[in-house]
Design a protein around this motif. Structure first.
Motif, PDB file in Angstrom:
ATOM      1  N   ASP A 104       0.811  -1.225   0.000  1.00  0.00           N
ATOM      2  CA  ASP A 104       0.000   0.000   0.000  1.00  0.00           C
ATOM      3  C   ASP A 104       0.844   1.275   0.000  1.00  0.00           C
ATOM      4  O   ASP A 104       0.319   2.365   0.147  1.00  0.00           O
ATOM      5  CB  ASP A 104      -0.968  -0.002   1.181  1.00  0.00           C
ATOM      6  N   GLY A 105       2.170   1.141  -0.140  1.00  0.00           N
ATOM      7  CA  GLY A 105       3.056   2.301  -0.186  1.00  0.00           C
ATOM      8  C   GLY A 105       3.675   2.680   1.145  1.00  0.00           C
ATOM      9  O   GLY A 105       4.568   3.523   1.198  1.00  0.00           O
ATOM     10  N   HIS A 160      13.289   4.738   1.602  1.00  0.00           N
ATOM     11  CA  HIS A 160      12.008   4.612   0.906  1.00  0.00           C
ATOM     12  C   HIS A 160      11.274   5.932   0.700  1.00  0.00           C
ATOM     13  O   HIS A 160      10.169   5.936   0.147  1.00  0.00           O
ATOM     14  CB  HIS A 160      11.094   3.634   1.657  1.00  0.00           C
ATOM     15  N   ALA A 182       7.272   7.831   2.939  1.00  0.00           N
ATOM     16  CA  ALA A 182       6.135   6.911   3.021  1.00  0.00           C
ATOM     17  C   ALA A 182       5.607   6.853   4.452  1.00  0.00           C
ATOM     18  O   ALA A 182       6.351   7.072   5.409  1.00  0.00           O
ATOM     19  CB  ALA A 182       6.578   5.513   2.581  1.00  0.00           C
TER      20      ALA A 182
END
Length: 161
Positions: A83-84, A118, A121
């Motif tokens: 879902d990110g 990342h 997020a």
């Protein structure tokens, strides 16, 4: 041992070495503790040499909290979710260091590194509802419950900021 900020060199995250896994294996005394920490894919008993393969998960990063060449002080992982979000998991502090700020340091460093790797997020984690120390830490650091993603035993939490 003093608090994390009084240790020289200061504790940092690093890639686990084989000896680190030997130490971590000693922190998990039984099957129930292991299940609560790592889930059903990590089978107890295990050794330091078999633990890395059991902890390996697609796209996951394993890190230990350590100061210089000293034994590890903590362990944690993070991985991107579909879902990110980036999920933190399997956080653990050496038994003799609990309640002294090492969990907070481990959590903060894992969040910072996950965001570096990342991007910005959302950060998530799961915690047993009866783990009052961890629940207090996560709440203090800005995590909030996402009720629809939890279950009767485990709280799903997302970092609010």
């Amino acid at each position: 041992m003093d608090s994390p900020l009084q240790i020289s060199p200061p504790p940092q995250l690093r890639t686990p070495e084989p000896a680190d896994y030997d130490a971590i294996a000693l922190w998990l005394p039984d099957a129930q503790t292991t299940l609560r920490w790592a889930g059903p894919l990590v089978r107890w008993p295990f050794t330091g040499s078999t633990l890395p393969a059991q902890l390996a998960a697609p796209r996951s990063t394993s890190r230990v909290l350590g100061a210089g060449d000293d034994p590890p002080m903590g362990f944690g992982q993070y991985w991107p979710r579909d879902d990110g979000a980036v999920h933190l998991g399997r956080l653990l502090v050496a038994p003799g260091l609990r309640g002294r700020g090492f969990g907070r340091l481990l959590l903060d460093l894992l969040i910072a590194e996950a965001r570096t790797v990342h991007g910005p997020a959302p950060i998530t984690l799961r915690v047993y509802r009866d783990n009052s120390g961890a629940m207090a830490l996560y709440t203090q650091r800005g995590f909030v419950a996402v009720a629809e993603l939890g279950d009767p035993d485990v709280e799903f939490m997302r970092l609010a900021s």
